[in-house]
Design an enzyme around this catalytic site. Structure first.
Site, PDB file in Angstrom:
ATOM      1  CB  SER A 248     -14.940  -6.658  -1.516  1.00 12.63           C
ATOM      2  OG  SER A 248     -13.633  -6.688  -2.000  1.00 12.63           O
TER       3      SER A 248
ATOM      4  CE  LYS B 172     -13.193 -10.944  -5.430  1.00 14.39           C
ATOM      5  NZ  LYS B 172     -12.689  -9.799  -6.135  1.00 14.39           N
TER       6      LYS B 172
ATOM      7  CD1 TRP C  92      -7.585  -4.820  -4.985  1.00 15.13           C
ATOM      8  CD2 TRP C  92      -5.652  -4.757  -6.094  1.00 15.13           C
ATOM      9  NE1 TRP C  92      -6.959  -6.030  -4.800  1.00 15.13           N
ATOM     10  CE2 TRP C  92      -5.769  -6.016  -5.473  1.00 15.13           C
ATOM     11  CE3 TRP C  92      -4.503  -4.487  -6.859  1.00 15.13           C
ATOM     12  CZ2 TRP C  92      -4.790  -7.006  -5.590  1.00 15.13           C
ATOM     13  CZ3 TRP C  92      -3.531  -5.490  -6.968  1.00 15.13           C
ATOM     14  CH2 TRP C  92      -3.683  -6.724  -6.344  1.00 15.13           C
TER      15      TRP C  92
ATOM     16  CG  HIS D  37     -12.340  -2.008  -1.405  1.00 15.66           C
ATOM     17  ND1 HIS D  37     -12.819  -2.534  -2.573  1.00 15.66           N
ATOM     18  CD2 HIS D  37     -12.228  -3.053  -0.540  1.00 15.66           C
ATOM     19  CE1 HIS D  37     -12.979  -3.848  -2.423  1.00 15.66           C
ATOM     20  NE2 HIS D  37     -12.633  -4.184  -1.197  1.00 15.66           N
TER      21      HIS D  37
HETATM   22  C1  GTR Z   1      -8.828  -7.852  -1.769  1.00 18.07           C
HETATM   23  C2  GTR Z   1      -8.901  -8.730  -2.966  1.00 18.07           C
HETATM   24  C3  GTR Z   1     -10.090  -8.314  -3.751  1.00 18.07           C
HETATM   25  C4  GTR Z   1     -11.319  -8.141  -2.870  1.00 18.07           C
HETATM   26  C5  GTR Z   1     -11.024  -7.640  -1.478  1.00 18.07           C
HETATM   27  C6  GTR Z   1     -12.126  -7.780  -0.423  1.00 18.07           C
HETATM   28  O1  GTR Z   1      -7.656  -7.912  -1.072  1.00 18.07           O
HETATM   29  O2  GTR Z   1      -7.710  -8.612  -3.684  1.00 18.07           O
HETATM   30  O3  GTR Z   1     -10.298  -9.209  -4.800  1.00 18.07           O
HETATM   31  O4  GTR Z   1     -12.065  -9.281  -2.849  1.00 18.07           O
HETATM   32  O5  GTR Z   1      -9.907  -8.201  -0.966  1.00 18.07           O
HETATM   33  O6  GTR Z   1     -12.855  -8.752  -0.351  1.00 18.07           O
HETATM   34  O7  GTR Z   1     -12.209  -6.853   0.387  1.00 18.07           O
END
Ligand code: GTR
Length: 386
Positions: free
Chosen positions: A224, A228, A315, A366
């Site tokens: 996540s 990135k 998302w 996620h």
């Molecule tokens: C979310 C965000 C994502 C992602 C995520 C994370 O809320 O919108 O871009 O980075 O967090 O790091 O778990």
């Protein structure tokens, strides 16, 4: 998952493939002067530096090229950790610049069964710091250290908040304020993701000094926001040999121009402190952004890269993340790397592994879990174990 739109922070979030706008991606192989790149030498000499500079200027900020000094101290060591299977080292990394310093801890397990230096998985931990418990009282599938050790790899981690707190009101504390305060004044200065990536490179500096680590086979892993960061760190620092980016989504592996799930506007509203000030200009004008995220993947070429997505994480735009790989492929082709990606989204739970550009779309949330790690190890086995 039939719902086609949602509302978040005053915006409509699109989850409908049929309303993804028509878009044209900036050409990954066309230089600023309009020259088409035809070989890896021209890519490296011209186009790669151009793209790196564009991501610095418009997205993540420029990483300061130097600092005064670096020091590594082993703060704890156990030769027979994990019931004798691993050598534990806890390392304190301290960086100095302009008379100020910042320290952060790294935990590292090295498999005892190996007689040669071990390739290593380094996780940028953006979740609970207990996930990487050196005492192994707490165990987590986010960092399944025993499983990685049993597979013959070393495994390491640092926590992102130890170098830049993951909060919009305090991200400056740590590396930015102490070592690089001038960056905070610049519109293209690095912010939190820039710092997290910078720290990954400092762990790399440490690996270079550790005789038990195979410095040429360091795999960087992130999930996540950590995913990135892993992509940005590897784009800049070519010493990272293999890159794993889990569910990285917006401003990670997913194409921004698709406007599916999290958009630049939404990520800037919620997490503006991850990116430089200039990135805010593109919140309402994504088509004027001179890059898209396939170019970030291209900056990793020719090194093996593996990205993932999950069904319950629309998302992060799974299809847009797969397409990023497809559109980065021309760079891997310049190096004649074996890439077996299909043109369309691979079937669920069917990892594409025998390929320098790897991908899976799995069932579930996620997250970074044992399914992901199992496949990461399979992929690494193709490149690391002699
Ligand atoms: C979310 C965000 C994502 C992602 C995520 C994370 O809320 O919108 O871009 O980075 O967090 O790091 O778990």
């Amino acid at each position: 998952y039939a719902q086609k739109t949602d509302k978040f922070m005053g915006e409509i979030v699109n989850y409908d493939e049929s309303t993804v706008p028509a878009y044209t991606l900036p050409d990954i192989l066309l230089t600023a002067k309009g020259e088409k790149v035809k070989n890896s030498a021209t890519w490296e000499r011209k186009r790669r530096p151009e793209l790196l500079a564009l991501f610095e200027e418009h997205v993540y900020g420029k990483t300061p090229g130097s600092f005064d000094s670096l020091k590594f101290v082993i703060t704890n060591e156990k030769a027979d950790a994990m019931a004798g299977k691993a050598h534990l080292k806890e390392i304190k990394i301290t960086a100095w610049n302009g008379g100020h310093s910042v320290s952060f801890p790294v935990v590292l397990f090295i498999p005892n069964k190996r007689k040669t230096p071990a390739p290593v998985f380094l996780l940028i931990n953006n979740r609970n710091s207990k996930n990487t418990d050196p005492a192994r009282i707490g165990k987590s599938t986010f960092w399944p250290a025993e499983m990685v050790i049993d597979s013959g790899y070393a495994i390491a981690a640092f926590h992102h908040s130890d170098v830049a707190p993951d909060r919009k009101d305090s991200y400056q504390n740590g590396v930015l304020k102490q070592l690089f305060p001038a960056e905070l004044e610049k519109d293209n200065g690095m912010k939190a993701i820039g710092v997290w990536a910078w720290a990954a490179s400092r762990v790399m500096d440490y690996f270079k000094t550790d005789k038990e680590i195979d410095f040429n086979h360091v795999a960087l892993v992130g999930h996540s926001r950590g995913g990135k960061t892993a992509l940005w760190a590897a784009a800049q620092d070519q010493r990272f040999a293999i890159i794993f980016s889990s569910c990285s989504g917006s401003t990670g592996a997913s194409l921004a121009r698709r406007k599916y799930g999290e958009t630049i506007s939404l990520i800037n509203k919620q997490f503006g402190y991850w990116f430089n000030n200039n990135y805010k200009k593109y919140s309402n004008d994504v088509n004027s952004l001179p890059v898209d995220q396939h170019m970030l993947i291209g900056l990793i070429a020719p090194r093996p890269v593996y990205t993932t997505n999950a069904t319950e994480d629309r998302w992060a735009d799974p299809y847009g993340s797969f397409l990023s790989l497809v559109h980065a492929r021309p760079v891997y082709d310049l190096y004649r790397k074996k890439v077996t990606l299909p043109k369309e989204m691979p079937a669920l739970n069917s990892p594409i592994i025998n390929s320098a550009m790897a991908y899976h779309f799995r069932e579930g949330k996620h997250d970074l879990n044992v399914y992901d790690w199992t496949n990461f190890i399979r992929f690494a086995n193709l490149y690391c174990i002699p």
